[in-house]
Design a protein around this motif. Structure first.
Motif, PDB file in Angstrom:
ATOM      1  N   MET A   1       0.822  -1.205   0.000  1.00 27.19           N
ATOM      2  CA  MET A   1       0.000   0.000   0.000  1.00 27.19           C
ATOM      3  C   MET A   1       0.862   1.263   0.000  1.00 27.19           C
ATOM      4  SD  MET A   1      -2.907  -1.641   0.169  1.00 27.19           S
ATOM      5  CE  MET A   1      -4.122  -0.352   0.493  1.00 27.19           C
ATOM      6  N   GLY A   2       0.300   2.307  -0.598  1.00 25.53           N
ATOM      7  CA  GLY A   2       0.961   3.606  -0.540  1.00 25.53           C
ATOM      8  C   GLY A   2       2.107   3.790  -1.502  1.00 25.53           C
ATOM      9  N   VAL A   3       2.265   2.882  -2.465  1.00 21.73           N
ATOM     10  CA  VAL A   3       3.347   2.994  -3.440  1.00 21.73           C
ATOM     11  C   VAL A   3       2.804   3.748  -4.663  1.00 21.73           C
ATOM     12  CG1 VAL A   3       4.988   1.737  -4.884  1.00 21.73           C
ATOM     13  CG2 VAL A   3       4.304   0.793  -2.653  1.00 21.73           C
TER      14      VAL A   3
ATOM     15  N   ALA B   1       0.230  -6.889   5.145  1.00 20.87           N
ATOM     16  CA  ALA B   1       0.071  -5.583   4.519  1.00 20.87           C
ATOM     17  C   ALA B   1       1.129  -4.640   5.057  1.00 20.87           C
ATOM     18  CB  ALA B   1      -1.322  -5.015   4.786  1.00 20.87           C
ATOM     19  N   PHE B   2       1.586  -3.743   4.186  1.00 23.00           N
ATOM     20  CA  PHE B   2       2.556  -2.748   4.628  1.00 23.00           C
ATOM     21  C   PHE B   2       2.347  -1.461   3.851  1.00 23.00           C
ATOM     22  CE2 PHE B   2       4.693  -4.426   0.878  1.00 23.00           C
ATOM     23  CZ  PHE B   2       5.327  -3.320   0.334  1.00 23.00           C
ATOM     24  N   SER B   3       2.881  -0.372   4.395  1.00 24.13           N
ATOM     25  CA  SER B   3       3.003   0.881   3.662  1.00 24.13           C
ATOM     26  C   SER B   3       4.461   1.299   3.688  1.00 24.13           C
ATOM     27  CB  SER B   3       2.116   1.959   4.268  1.00 24.13           C
ATOM     28  OG  SER B   3       2.181   3.147   3.472  1.00 24.13           O
ATOM     29  N   ILE B   4       4.765   2.385   2.988  1.00 21.32           N
ATOM     30  CA  ILE B   4       6.155   2.802   2.851  1.00 21.32           C
ATOM     31  C   ILE B   4       6.392   4.094   3.632  1.00 21.32           C
ATOM     32  CG2 ILE B   4       6.404   1.670   0.626  1.00 21.32           C
ATOM     33  CD1 ILE B   4       6.086   4.418  -0.708  1.00 21.32           C
TER      34      ILE B   4
ATOM     35  N   ARG C   1       7.056   6.905   6.303  1.00 24.75           N
ATOM     36  CA  ARG C   1       6.638   7.180   7.678  1.00 24.75           C
ATOM     37  C   ARG C   1       5.442   6.379   8.126  1.00 24.75           C
ATOM     38  NH1 ARG C   1       4.821  13.340   7.956  1.00 24.75           N
ATOM     39  NH2 ARG C   1       4.373  12.683  10.097  1.00 24.75           N
ATOM     40  N   ASN C   2       4.679   5.824   7.172  1.00 23.45           N
ATOM     41  CA  ASN C   2       3.491   5.043   7.538  1.00 23.45           C
ATOM     42  C   ASN C   2       3.782   3.555   7.717  1.00 23.45           C
ATOM     43  OD1 ASN C   2       1.791   7.220   7.689  1.00 23.45           O
ATOM     44  ND2 ASN C   2       1.010   7.004   5.605  1.00 23.45           N
ATOM     45  N   GLN C   3       5.048   3.159   7.584  1.00 21.37           N
ATOM     46  CA  GLN C   3       5.340   1.729   7.725  1.00 21.37           C
ATOM     47  C   GLN C   3       4.960   1.197   9.105  1.00 21.37           C
ATOM     48  OE1 GLN C   3       9.400  -0.183   8.402  1.00 21.37           O
ATOM     49  NE2 GLN C   3       9.074  -0.716   6.257  1.00 21.37           N
ATOM     50  N   LEU C   4       5.387   1.855  10.150  1.00 17.28           N
ATOM     51  CA  LEU C   4       5.122   1.348  11.498  1.00 17.28           C
ATOM     52  C   LEU C   4       3.655   1.481  11.899  1.00 17.28           C
ATOM     53  CD1 LEU C   4       8.463   2.433  13.179  1.00 17.28           C
ATOM     54  CD2 LEU C   4       7.720   0.108  12.618  1.00 17.28           C
ATOM     55  N   PRO C   5       2.972   2.602  11.601  1.00 19.79           N
ATOM     56  CA  PRO C   5       1.526   2.616  11.862  1.00 19.79           C
ATOM     57  C   PRO C   5       0.786   1.500  11.125  1.00 19.79           C
ATOM     58  CG  PRO C   5       2.305   4.855  11.512  1.00 19.79           C
ATOM     59  CD  PRO C   5       3.455   3.942  11.198  1.00 19.79           C
ATOM     60  N   TYR C   6       1.284   1.134   9.932  1.00 19.85           N
ATOM     61  CA  TYR C   6       0.607   0.088   9.170  1.00 19.85           C
ATOM     62  C   TYR C   6       0.775  -1.287   9.801  1.00 19.85           C
ATOM     63  CZ  TYR C   6      -2.203   0.658   5.027  1.00 19.85           C
ATOM     64  OH  TYR C   6      -3.267   0.846   4.199  1.00 19.85           O
ATOM     65  N   ALA C   7       1.805  -1.453  10.624  1.00 14.60           N
ATOM     66  CA  ALA C   7       1.920  -2.717  11.353  1.00 14.60           C
ATOM     67  C   ALA C   7       0.688  -2.937  12.212  1.00 14.60           C
ATOM     68  CB  ALA C   7       3.186  -2.709  12.207  1.00 14.60           C
ATOM     69  N   ALA C   8       0.238  -1.873  12.872  1.00 14.16           N
ATOM     70  CA  ALA C   8      -0.961  -1.969  13.698  1.00 14.16           C
ATOM     71  C   ALA C   8      -2.223  -2.125  12.841  1.00 14.16           C
ATOM     72  CB  ALA C   8      -1.080  -0.731  14.585  1.00 14.16           C
ATOM     73  N   LEU C   9      -2.290  -1.401  11.710  1.00 13.88           N
ATOM     74  CA  LEU C   9      -3.461  -1.509  10.846  1.00 13.88           C
ATOM     75  C   LEU C   9      -3.593  -2.910  10.254  1.00 13.88           C
ATOM     76  CD1 LEU C   9      -3.562   1.843   8.828  1.00 13.88           C
ATOM     77  CD2 LEU C   9      -5.185   1.041  10.542  1.00 13.88           C
TER      78      LEU C   9
ATOM     79  N   GLY D   1      -4.486  -9.331   9.483  1.00 11.44           N
ATOM     80  CA  GLY D   1      -3.340  -9.726   8.682  1.00 11.44           C
ATOM     81  C   GLY D   1      -2.053  -9.822   9.459  1.00 11.44           C
ATOM     82  N   ASN D   2      -0.970  -9.948   8.710  1.00 10.16           N
ATOM     83  CA  ASN D   2       0.371 -10.059   9.259  1.00 10.16           C
ATOM     84  C   ASN D   2       1.182  -8.822   8.884  1.00 10.16           C
ATOM     85  OD1 ASN D   2       0.306 -13.008  10.317  1.00 10.16           O
ATOM     86  ND2 ASN D   2      -0.555 -13.119   8.260  1.00 10.16           N
ATOM     87  N   ILE D   3       2.398  -8.727   9.387  1.00 12.28           N
ATOM     88  CA  ILE D   3       3.169  -7.487   9.362  1.00 12.28           C
ATOM     89  C   ILE D   3       4.395  -7.627   8.470  1.00 12.28           C
ATOM     90  CG2 ILE D   3       4.598  -5.960  10.806  1.00 12.28           C
ATOM     91  CD1 ILE D   3       2.738  -6.673  13.157  1.00 12.28           C
ATOM     92  N   ARG D   4       4.680  -6.565   7.713  1.00 14.96           N
ATOM     93  CA  ARG D   4       5.972  -6.459   7.011  1.00 14.96           C
ATOM     94  C   ARG D   4       6.611  -5.118   7.358  1.00 14.96           C
ATOM     95  NH1 ARG D   4       7.488  -6.928   0.519  1.00 14.96           N
ATOM     96  NH2 ARG D   4       8.514  -4.913   0.361  1.00 14.96           N
TER      97      ARG D   4
END
Length: 301
Positions: free
Chosen positions: A200-202, A228-231, A233-241, A247-250
């Motif tokens: 996401m977010g690419v 799911a992941f984002s790139i 500054r949103n990478q770490l918030p996306y871990a929670a989302l 889902g699982n975390i990247r």
């Protein structure tokens, strides 16, 4: 849509990627030794899966050199570290057009178009448990680069991956890519259990807002496993989302260079932070052995 957070979650660390990031952080690993070291450190920090690209040690640019992949895998294996290996198969679909005034011929600088067999040569040779399959074509950046994966190429690559007995991680950058993934599954080219990565977010794919993530997850078959992941500054918030959506975390330096504002991250730092997020939300971080059982993976290295 009801909240259905993951109670057992696995973490993937995307160690280095193929982007032009080496000049922006000295912590991005470039050599096979450094890439293997970071994968090992990420595993010790809690990552069950290490997602591996390789780079030219002299230039830092992306490579699909089999010898580089072999060295990374052999170094990880020699360390005795237990981690699920996920080798990229994205290289070889890089198309850089000429200028808008003269799009043809394509630019030799950056264009790397290879056959399905060539794109999977390192997978066939090294037998990882997982390899990626970028499920579609997409513009990248503001120039003339196109990530190119035609339906015919995806069919050929999916069939080859299945024949090799490797689990594909289907990388979904936009909604149409999910349609393609379902199409491949309907043709019997992807075996169960299906594993999906929502990227996401690419630019210029699916944005990383909450509505877009929920639209993606709402259209996933219930028996598919997803991360799911984002790139940035949103990478770490996306871990929670990602976790909240079931889902699982990247995490990892492929997608984000920063631990916090002004503080460059290492891969280990990002995995440790993802573990903190997951455990703080009441989830348990899975081991590599548990991921192998969940995804029916065969360890061969």
């Amino acid at each position: 849509m009801p909240l259905r957070p993951s109670r057992d979650v696995f973490i993937t660390c995307a160690v280095t990627g193929a982007g032009d990031t080496t000049g922006r952080s000295h912590k991005v690993p470039v050599t096979p030794e450094a890439i293997a070291r970071d994968a090992i450190e990420a595993a010790k920090a809690g990552a069950a899966i290490a997602h591996i690209h390789v780079r030219d040690p002299e230039t830092g640019k992306p490579s699909r050199d089999l010898a580089l992949y072999r060295e990374v895998v052999e170094r990880i294996a020699a360390s005795g570290t237990d981690v699920v290996l996920n080798l990229t198969a994205g290289a070889g679909g890089d198309l850089v057009l000429g200028s808008p005034d003269a799009p043809l011929p394509v630019s030799e600088a950056g264009t790397d178009m290879a056959s399905a067999e060539e794109r999977l040569a390192h997978v066939a040779e090294l037998s990882p448990e997982i390899c990626t399959l970028d499920c579609g074509t997409m513009n990248f950046g503001e120039g003339d680069y196109v990530m190119t994966n035609t339906p015919a190429m995806l069919k050929a690559m999916a069939a080859r991956i299945k024949a090799l007995g490797v689990r594909p991680e289907i990388e979904i950058f936009d909604t149409g890519h999910l349609v393609l993934a379902k199409w491949l599954k309907e043709q019997g080219l992807i075996a169960d259990p299906v594993m999906v990565q929502l990227c996401m977010g690419v630019p210029w794919g699916a944005p990383d807002d909450l509505a877009s993530l929920l639209a993606m997850t709402a259209n996933l078959p219930e028996d598919w496993t997803f991360s799911a992941f984002s790139i940035g500054r949103n990478q770490l918030p996306y871990a929670a989302l990602a976790l909240s959506a079931g889902g699982n975390i990247r995490v990892g330096l492929e997608d984000n260079l920063w631990l916090s504002k002004g503080v460059l991250a290492s891969n280990r730092d990002l995995v440790e932070r993802a573990v903190t997020i997951a455990e703080g939300m009441g989830s348990r971080v899975m081991t590599p052995a548990e991921v192998r059982e969940k995804l029916d993976l065969t360890r061969r290295w």
